[in-house]
Scaffold this motif. Sequence first.
Motif, PDB file in Angstrom:
ATOM      1  N   GLY A 125    -143.813  21.220  46.586  1.00 46.99           N
ATOM      2  CA  GLY A 125    -143.052  21.424  45.357  1.00 46.99           C
ATOM      3  C   GLY A 125    -143.212  22.868  44.927  1.00 46.99           C
ATOM      4  N   SER A 126    -142.204  23.384  44.197  1.00 48.07           N
ATOM      5  CA  SER A 126    -142.345  24.771  43.757  1.00 48.07           C
ATOM      6  C   SER A 126    -143.463  24.894  42.731  1.00 48.07           C
ATOM      7  N   VAL A 127    -143.829  23.777  42.105  1.00 50.48           N
ATOM      8  CA  VAL A 127    -144.919  23.835  41.134  1.00 50.48           C
ATOM      9  C   VAL A 127    -146.220  24.271  41.816  1.00 50.48           C
TER      10      VAL A 127
ATOM     11  N   PHE B 194    -141.453  26.063  31.129  1.00 52.93           N
ATOM     12  CA  PHE B 194    -141.973  25.005  31.999  1.00 52.93           C
ATOM     13  C   PHE B 194    -143.478  24.810  31.755  1.00 52.93           C
TER      14      PHE B 194
ATOM     15  N   CYS C 290    -137.774  31.905  33.637  1.00 52.35           N
ATOM     16  CA  CYS C 290    -137.347  30.560  34.030  1.00 52.35           C
ATOM     17  C   CYS C 290    -135.855  30.468  33.723  1.00 52.35           C
TER      18      CYS C 290
ATOM     19  N   ASN D  54    -136.350  25.555  31.621  1.00 50.43           N
ATOM     20  CA  ASN D  54    -136.820  24.208  31.329  1.00 50.43           C
ATOM     21  C   ASN D  54    -137.803  24.320  30.168  1.00 50.43           C
TER      22      ASN D  54
ATOM     23  N   ASP E 234    -137.807  31.775  38.366  1.00 49.64           N
ATOM     24  CA  ASP E 234    -137.904  30.363  38.730  1.00 49.64           C
ATOM     25  C   ASP E 234    -136.508  29.753  38.605  1.00 49.64           C
TER      26      ASP E 234
ATOM     27  N   ALA F  31    -135.360  26.716  39.692  1.00 45.69           N
ATOM     28  CA  ALA F  31    -135.413  25.305  40.107  1.00 45.69           C
ATOM     29  C   ALA F  31    -134.065  24.607  39.911  1.00 45.69           C
ATOM     30  N   TYR F  32    -133.279  25.081  38.941  1.00 42.50           N
ATOM     31  CA  TYR F  32    -132.013  24.407  38.603  1.00 42.50           C
ATOM     32  C   TYR F  32    -130.798  25.230  39.005  1.00 42.50           C
TER      33      TYR F  32
ATOM     34  N   THR G 141    -136.291  24.845  44.690  1.00 38.80           N
ATOM     35  CA  THR G 141    -136.896  23.551  45.021  1.00 38.80           C
ATOM     36  C   THR G 141    -135.869  22.593  45.610  1.00 38.80           C
TER      37      THR G 141
ATOM     38  N   SER H  26    -136.307  19.489  44.846  1.00 42.78           N
ATOM     39  CA  SER H  26    -136.534  18.325  43.982  1.00 42.78           C
ATOM     40  C   SER H  26    -135.355  17.980  43.082  1.00 42.78           C
ATOM     41  N   LYS H  27    -134.507  18.942  42.783  1.00 43.82           N
ATOM     42  CA  LYS H  27    -133.491  18.708  41.761  1.00 43.82           C
ATOM     43  C   LYS H  27    -132.151  18.395  42.421  1.00 43.82           C
TER      44      LYS H  27
ATOM     45  N   ARG I 180    -141.594  16.339  47.530  1.00 44.66           N
ATOM     46  CA  ARG I 180    -142.383  17.501  47.130  1.00 44.66           C
ATOM     47  C   ARG I 180    -142.211  18.687  48.067  1.00 44.66           C
TER      48      ARG I 180
HETATM   49  N1  PMP Z   1    -139.788  25.020  37.970  1.00 44.31           N
HETATM   50  C1  PMP Z   1    -139.181  24.416  36.957  1.00 44.31           C
HETATM   51  C2  PMP Z   1    -138.537  25.255  35.913  1.00 44.31           C
HETATM   52  C3  PMP Z   1    -139.159  23.032  36.865  1.00 44.31           C
HETATM   53  O1  PMP Z   1    -138.573  22.443  35.835  1.00 44.31           O
HETATM   54  C4  PMP Z   1    -139.771  22.272  37.878  1.00 44.31           C
HETATM   55  C5  PMP Z   1    -139.792  20.771  37.867  1.00 44.31           C
HETATM   56  N2  PMP Z   1    -139.947  20.151  36.671  1.00 44.31           N
HETATM   57  C6  PMP Z   1    -140.394  22.952  38.904  1.00 44.31           C
HETATM   58  C7  PMP Z   1    -140.373  24.324  38.935  1.00 44.31           C
HETATM   59  C8  PMP Z   1    -141.165  22.257  39.966  1.00 44.31           C
HETATM   60  O2  PMP Z   1    -140.441  21.460  40.768  1.00 44.31           O
HETATM   61  P1  PMP Z   1    -141.069  20.895  42.101  1.00 44.31           P
HETATM   62  O3  PMP Z   1    -142.550  21.076  42.053  1.00 44.31           O
HETATM   63  O4  PMP Z   1    -140.684  19.463  42.098  1.00 44.31           O
HETATM   64  O5  PMP Z   1    -140.452  21.685  43.191  1.00 44.31           O
END
Ligand code: PMP
Length: 350
Positions: A83-85, A109, A153, A157, A184, A186-187, A214, A216-217, A225
Amino acid sequence: MTTEPIREDLAAIPRYVPGKALPQALKLSSNEVPYGPLPGVAEAIADAAANAHRYPDMGVTRLRDELAARLGVGAERIATGTGSVALIGHLLQAVASPGSEVVYSWRSFEAYPIAATVAGMKSVQVPNTADHRHDVEAMIAAVGPDTRALIVCSPNNPTGPSVTAAELDRIFAAVPESVLVVIDEAYREFVNDPSLPDGVERYGDRPNAVVFRTFSKAWGLAGLRIGYMVARADVADAVRRCVIPFAVNGPGQAAALAALEAEDEMRRRAALVTSERKRVVMAARDLVPEVPQTQANFFWLPLGERAVEFAAHCEERGILVRPFAGDGVRVTIGLPEENDALLEALRDWR
Ligand code: PMP
């Protein structure tokens, strides 16, 4: 009671609060897409499962090569992680030193303060503007001699707005090259304002740019992940040194490759989300006019002290949203009927 040998500063880290998941409830709390995996993904995972007894490719070679080709950068400039987190945490670990600082907007975030503290860095949080955007000039002003990274970001988020090209240009012009400018995204796949910059395209060649993305979205793989980042080769290499070995597992690598094959369908689904976003935000503004503009697959209800109360009201109706106490509620765009249920809950509440 002694807590030795545990680090004292860990107690101060706010816990990451996952969006709630209750069976049967409409889940609009975690910014996932509502459509299930992309075509070909489940089969790719099943095929990869046959090798579950083997370690995966630690270099994530095929996926990094494929991403590199699509992004027009060398694969040595890409790092992948759980995951990018996780990658955000590794990046901060890679630049942290005693007394070092990371600047980011707030609210943003929730993982940033956690990652900063775990890495041993000081968070410098810059309040958003009244319309819930990054205050770019204040962020620049917050950069000092101990700053190692500034996180943008975009879209933000949980509030929704993106940072403009002019604002990012300004950041790159004002911040010394020794400070990493972390974007970041992510979206990113939900951004449909053509004036907004693509971080890799516009800033990819800047030596201090780091762009996070990511699967994930919009790519629909939150459960597996997989995140990635694009940076200068030596920055990507430093992050790869910090990543836990085999961080992206075999089914995850296979699934991400299959998802990329289904890019057209991803784009079609993202367009459904953005058209719903437009409809839902317009309707929500009839009730809460202060809902900020959003380029993500969620929107922000700035309800202040009533945020938790509204989330509880939604939960009573079987809808899960994400409250931030005293501040607002983040609502993920779901299927049309899910969004209608949310709007009805909002109408009933006011
Ligand atoms: N960056 C931002 C701004 C996010 O909102 C999220 C997920 N909530 C992530 C990163 C991380 O996403 P993931 O770890 O699932 O790749």
